[in-house]
Motif scaffolding. Sequence first.
Motif: not given
Length: 199
Positions: A15-18, A37-43, A49-51, A59-63
């Motif tokens: 859940s990342q770009f690099t 990404p707004a939050g994450r999802l395990d490998f 997944l929302l971006l 912040q509001q989605i993931s906090h």
Amino acid sequence: MSKVILLNKPYGVLSQFTDSSGRPTLADFINAPGVYPAGRLDFDSEGLLLLTDDGRLQQQISHPRQKLPKTYWVQVEGRIDDEALARLRAGVELKDGGTAPAKASRLATPPAWPRNPPVRERKTVPTSWLQLTITEGRNRQVRRMTAAVGFPTLRLIRVAIGNWRLGDLKPGESSVSEVHSPTRTATRPRGTRPRARRR
């Protein structure tokens, strides 16, 4: 207007770009500069997944304070019973403390796509599905919850975050939603337009 991208993250994608180790990342599926990404999802988990390109919205989605409900289809080892479902609904004691009560129910085999690689199943041990909705975001929380009640997770697919739904997006596919303001993200996702999967 803030942009929100809904991605069906495949199994085995970070859940990342690099990634310095060369593993698959979001860059293999999303070509939209300035979104994160707004939050994450395990490998080893799949699904929604929302971006977004809006830091406040991210912040509001993931906090954790927002307690945005997240719904999962969970395949577990064994035939999950009423006692286990009741424990999940009441909250489960984990090593880092008790969880909040969850919504948990049995689920007929959902219309999920074949996973690559397939789930390893034992011929002598049945499996079953449940739908689980939580409002927290602890590390590997769903897997730890089902294990704590005696039913290890074999496959985990997130199908909803707040009012955003995975819908008919196939693995690697995405769509774009727009919202007017971060204060409305939990309840008012806007219309979507499909995006082709990058190859």
